[in-house]
Design a protein around this motif. Structure first.
Motif, PDB file in Angstrom:
ATOM      1  N   ASN A 206      -3.303  10.870  -3.807  1.00  0.00           N
ATOM      2  CA  ASN A 206      -3.326  11.538  -2.105  1.00  0.00           C
ATOM      3  C   ASN A 206      -2.917  11.196  -1.214  1.00  0.00           C
ATOM      4  OD1 ASN A 206      -6.526  12.343  -3.202  1.00  0.00           O
ATOM      5  ND2 ASN A 206      -7.088  10.573  -2.396  1.00  0.00           N
ATOM      6  N   LYS A 207      -1.229  10.993  -1.519  1.00  0.00           N
ATOM      7  CA  LYS A 207      -0.255  10.779  -0.150  1.00  0.00           C
ATOM      8  C   LYS A 207       0.958  12.280  -0.918  1.00  0.00           C
ATOM      9  CE  LYS A 207      -0.665   6.304   0.486  1.00  0.00           C
ATOM     10  NZ  LYS A 207       0.027   4.944   0.496  1.00  0.00           N
ATOM     11  N   LEU A 208       1.107  12.591  -0.036  1.00  0.00           N
ATOM     12  CA  LEU A 208       2.096  14.037   0.321  1.00  0.00           C
ATOM     13  C   LEU A 208       3.644  13.024  -0.331  1.00  0.00           C
ATOM     14  CD1 LEU A 208       1.426  15.644   3.401  1.00  0.00           C
ATOM     15  CD2 LEU A 208       1.407  16.450   0.727  1.00  0.00           C
ATOM     16  N   PRO A 209       4.120  13.417  -1.280  1.00  0.00           N
ATOM     17  CA  PRO A 209       5.560  12.898  -1.725  1.00  0.00           C
ATOM     18  C   PRO A 209       6.975  12.054  -0.573  1.00  0.00           C
ATOM     19  CG  PRO A 209       5.742  15.521  -2.646  1.00  0.00           C
ATOM     20  CD  PRO A 209       4.628  15.006  -1.394  1.00  0.00           C
ATOM     21  N   ALA A 210       6.865  12.674   0.709  1.00  0.00           N
ATOM     22  CA  ALA A 210       7.124  11.879   2.145  1.00  0.00           C
ATOM     23  C   ALA A 210       6.322  11.195   2.821  1.00  0.00           C
ATOM     24  CB  ALA A 210       8.030  13.405   2.882  1.00  0.00           C
ATOM     25  N   ALA A 211       4.998  10.911   2.033  1.00  0.00           N
ATOM     26  CA  ALA A 211       4.982   9.684   2.654  1.00  0.00           C
ATOM     27  C   ALA A 211       5.273   8.177   2.241  1.00  0.00           C
ATOM     28  CB  ALA A 211       3.155  10.249   2.291  1.00  0.00           C
ATOM     29  N   PRO A 212       4.870   7.176   2.889  1.00  0.00           N
ATOM     30  CA  PRO A 212       5.378   5.865   2.638  1.00  0.00           C
ATOM     31  C   PRO A 212       4.444   5.946   1.394  1.00  0.00           C
ATOM     32  CG  PRO A 212       5.181   5.631   5.125  1.00  0.00           C
ATOM     33  CD  PRO A 212       4.770   7.236   4.218  1.00  0.00           C
ATOM     34  N   LEU A 213       4.761   5.134   0.866  1.00  0.00           N
ATOM     35  CA  LEU A 213       4.241   4.411  -0.681  1.00  0.00           C
ATOM     36  C   LEU A 213       2.911   3.417  -0.498  1.00  0.00           C
ATOM     37  CD1 LEU A 213       3.324   5.152  -3.484  1.00  0.00           C
ATOM     38  CD2 LEU A 213       5.551   3.392  -4.525  1.00  0.00           C
ATOM     39  N   LEU A 214       3.535   1.741   0.458  1.00  0.00           N
ATOM     40  CA  LEU A 214       3.040   1.286   0.848  1.00  0.00           C
ATOM     41  C   LEU A 214       2.236   1.653   2.412  1.00  0.00           C
ATOM     42  CD1 LEU A 214       5.023  -0.921  -1.613  1.00  0.00           C
ATOM     43  CD2 LEU A 214       2.032  -0.843  -2.127  1.00  0.00           C
TER      44      LEU A 214
ATOM     45  N   GLY B 198      -1.989   3.339   8.287  1.00  0.00           N
ATOM     46  CA  GLY B 198      -1.009   3.927   8.248  1.00  0.00           C
ATOM     47  C   GLY B 198       0.912   3.853   8.040  1.00  0.00           C
ATOM     48  N   LYS B 199       1.420   3.083   8.979  1.00  0.00           N
ATOM     49  CA  LYS B 199       2.623   3.342   9.011  1.00  0.00           C
ATOM     50  C   LYS B 199       3.283   2.182   8.042  1.00  0.00           C
ATOM     51  CE  LYS B 199       2.085   3.802  14.354  1.00  0.00           C
ATOM     52  NZ  LYS B 199       2.754   3.350  15.594  1.00  0.00           N
TER      53      LYS B 199
ATOM     54  N   GLY C 193      12.917  -5.043   2.022  1.00  0.00           N
ATOM     55  CA  GLY C 193      13.732  -3.195   2.756  1.00  0.00           C
ATOM     56  C   GLY C 193      12.895  -2.093   1.502  1.00  0.00           C
ATOM     57  N   ALA C 194      14.083  -2.233   0.627  1.00  0.00           N
ATOM     58  CA  ALA C 194      13.449  -1.278  -1.165  1.00  0.00           C
ATOM     59  C   ALA C 194      12.202  -0.842  -0.664  1.00  0.00           C
ATOM     60  CB  ALA C 194      14.289  -1.955  -1.711  1.00  0.00           C
ATOM     61  N   VAL C 195      11.484  -2.080  -0.392  1.00  0.00           N
ATOM     62  CA  VAL C 195       9.874  -1.894  -1.262  1.00  0.00           C
ATOM     63  C   VAL C 195       9.176  -1.120   0.069  1.00  0.00           C
ATOM     64  CG1 VAL C 195       7.775  -2.922  -1.663  1.00  0.00           C
ATOM     65  CG2 VAL C 195       9.762  -3.931  -2.732  1.00  0.00           C
ATOM     66  N   ALA C 196       9.521  -1.688   1.180  1.00  0.00           N
ATOM     67  CA  ALA C 196       8.801  -1.246   2.259  1.00  0.00           C
ATOM     68  C   ALA C 196       9.284   0.822   2.460  1.00  0.00           C
ATOM     69  CB  ALA C 196       9.310  -1.831   3.385  1.00  0.00           C
ATOM     70  N   ALA C 197      11.257   1.669   1.989  1.00  0.00           N
ATOM     71  CA  ALA C 197      11.258   1.952   2.328  1.00  0.00           C
ATOM     72  C   ALA C 197      10.705   3.242   0.806  1.00  0.00           C
ATOM     73  CB  ALA C 197      12.775   2.427   1.939  1.00  0.00           C
ATOM     74  N   LEU C 198       9.585   2.849   0.110  1.00  0.00           N
ATOM     75  CA  LEU C 198       9.769   3.692  -0.730  1.00  0.00           C
ATOM     76  C   LEU C 198       8.624   4.923  -0.452  1.00  0.00           C
ATOM     77  CD1 LEU C 198       8.785   1.287  -4.104  1.00  0.00           C
ATOM     78  CD2 LEU C 198      10.756   2.718  -3.824  1.00  0.00           C
TER      79      LEU C 198
ATOM     80  N   TRP D 240       6.152  -0.313   6.421  1.00  0.00           N
ATOM     81  CA  TRP D 240       6.297  -1.705   6.662  1.00  0.00           C
ATOM     82  C   TRP D 240       7.457  -1.904   6.934  1.00  0.00           C
ATOM     83  CZ3 TRP D 240       3.028  -5.194   7.596  1.00  0.00           C
ATOM     84  CH2 TRP D 240       1.568  -5.548   6.462  1.00  0.00           C
ATOM     85  N   ASP D 241       8.113  -3.140   8.068  1.00  0.00           N
ATOM     86  CA  ASP D 241       9.173  -2.737   8.437  1.00  0.00           C
ATOM     87  C   ASP D 241       9.506  -4.430   8.534  1.00  0.00           C
ATOM     88  OD1 ASP D 241       8.550  -3.564  11.498  1.00  0.00           O
ATOM     89  OD2 ASP D 241       8.765  -0.937  11.587  1.00  0.00           O
ATOM     90  N   LYS D 242      10.253  -5.059   8.488  1.00  0.00           N
ATOM     91  CA  LYS D 242      10.455  -6.836   8.237  1.00  0.00           C
ATOM     92  C   LYS D 242       9.969  -7.131   9.969  1.00  0.00           C
ATOM     93  CE  LYS D 242      15.174  -6.440  11.227  1.00  0.00           C
ATOM     94  NZ  LYS D 242      15.389  -7.372  11.738  1.00  0.00           N
ATOM     95  N   ASP D 243       9.879  -6.393  11.134  1.00  0.00           N
ATOM     96  CA  ASP D 243       9.079  -6.741  12.212  1.00  0.00           C
ATOM     97  C   ASP D 243       7.096  -7.038  11.935  1.00  0.00           C
ATOM     98  OD1 ASP D 243      11.384  -7.077  13.610  1.00  0.00           O
ATOM     99  OD2 ASP D 243      11.746  -5.210  14.188  1.00  0.00           O
ATOM    100  N   ALA D 244       7.367  -5.441  10.564  1.00  0.00           N
ATOM    101  CA  ALA D 244       5.801  -5.549  10.710  1.00  0.00           C
ATOM    102  C   ALA D 244       5.262  -6.764   9.478  1.00  0.00           C
ATOM    103  CB  ALA D 244       5.417  -4.408  10.037  1.00  0.00           C
ATOM    104  N   TRP D 245       5.998  -7.037   8.743  1.00  0.00           N
ATOM    105  CA  TRP D 245       6.061  -7.960   8.130  1.00  0.00           C
ATOM    106  C   TRP D 245       5.468  -9.331   7.901  1.00  0.00           C
ATOM    107  CZ3 TRP D 245       9.844  -5.066   5.633  1.00  0.00           C
ATOM    108  CH2 TRP D 245      11.402  -5.581   4.748  1.00  0.00           C
ATOM    109  N   LYS D 246       7.057  -9.714   8.840  1.00  0.00           N
ATOM    110  CA  LYS D 246       7.251 -11.566   8.738  1.00  0.00           C
ATOM    111  C   LYS D 246       5.858 -12.567   9.814  1.00  0.00           C
ATOM    112  CE  LYS D 246      10.445 -13.878  11.819  1.00  0.00           C
ATOM    113  NZ  LYS D 246      11.507 -13.824  12.895  1.00  0.00           N
ATOM    114  N   TYR D 247       5.037 -11.651  10.868  1.00  0.00           N
ATOM    115  CA  TYR D 247       4.477 -12.190  10.730  1.00  0.00           C
ATOM    116  C   TYR D 247       3.087 -12.422  10.534  1.00  0.00           C
ATOM    117  CZ  TYR D 247       7.130 -13.823  14.790  1.00  0.00           C
ATOM    118  OH  TYR D 247       8.003 -14.256  15.359  1.00  0.00           O
TER     119      TYR D 247
END
Length: 174
Positions: free
Chosen positions: A80-88, A93-94, A34-39, A96-103
């Motif tokens: 090429n990403k704005l500072p507030a954009a997700p790093l990963l 382009g959305k 979750g911390a990686v996804a929040a970067l 990551w979250d646990k529902d997106a990475w689980k399967y």
């Protein structure tokens, strides 16, 4: 669940490109998924080669100084990403979250022929295990990097230090 470096590499290679980047980040740093996804892209400072981890499970911010190869990986992610954009990001382009990475991780695990109990969190556990057992970092340093307490590191990984303790005691022999 512990995955050795070869198993982690197989998992990354079996994953689609977007998931592979997310998994690689989990293998490079002992962070919670979750911390990686929040970067955000702004979490990475290319000039200082640092990554700022915002409020994690423990509620504390921290900054990690990255080695050159890890900094290069995150520089590529931030490009090429704005500072507030997700790093990963996912392929769409959305963030990551646990529902997106689980399967997708389950699919990559099967494709790589790894134990079916393998999860994103297993990569954190594997990374911490290596920091303690292979790289022999002090538990305080591992706790700081991981965003957890020394007590938790000692509770879950302290058994990995028994050989070090035995060898240190052997060095005291007269």
């Amino acid at each position: 669940m512990y995955l050795d470096p070869a198993q982690r590499k197989k998992l990354i290679e079996a994953a689609p490109a977007d998931l592979a980047d997310f998994l690689r980040a989990l293998c490079l740093l002992p962070l919670r998924p979750g911390a990686v996804a929040a970067l955000n892209a702004g979490s990475f400072d290319k000039r200082l080669s640092t990554l700022s981890i915002g409020k994690d499970k423990t509620g504390n911010d921290r900054r990690i100084t990255l080695p050159p190869a890890t900094a290069a990986f995150f520089a590529e992610q931030a490009k090429n990403k704005l500072p507030a954009a997700p790093l990963l990001t996912r392929a769409d382009g959305k963030r990551w979250d646990k529902d997106a990475w689980k399967y997708p991780i389950k699919d990559a695990v099967k494709a790589a022929g790894l134990p079916l109990a393998t999860t994103a969190y297993a990569l954190r556990h594997s990374t911490i295990t290596d920091l303690v057992a292979v790289h022999k970092l002090p538990t305080l340093t591992v706790a700081q990097l991981s965003g957890t307490s020394v007590l938790m590191i000692e509770r879950h990984y302290g058994h990995l230090l028994q050989d070090q303790a035995r060898d240190a005691l052997a060095g005291l022999a007269l």
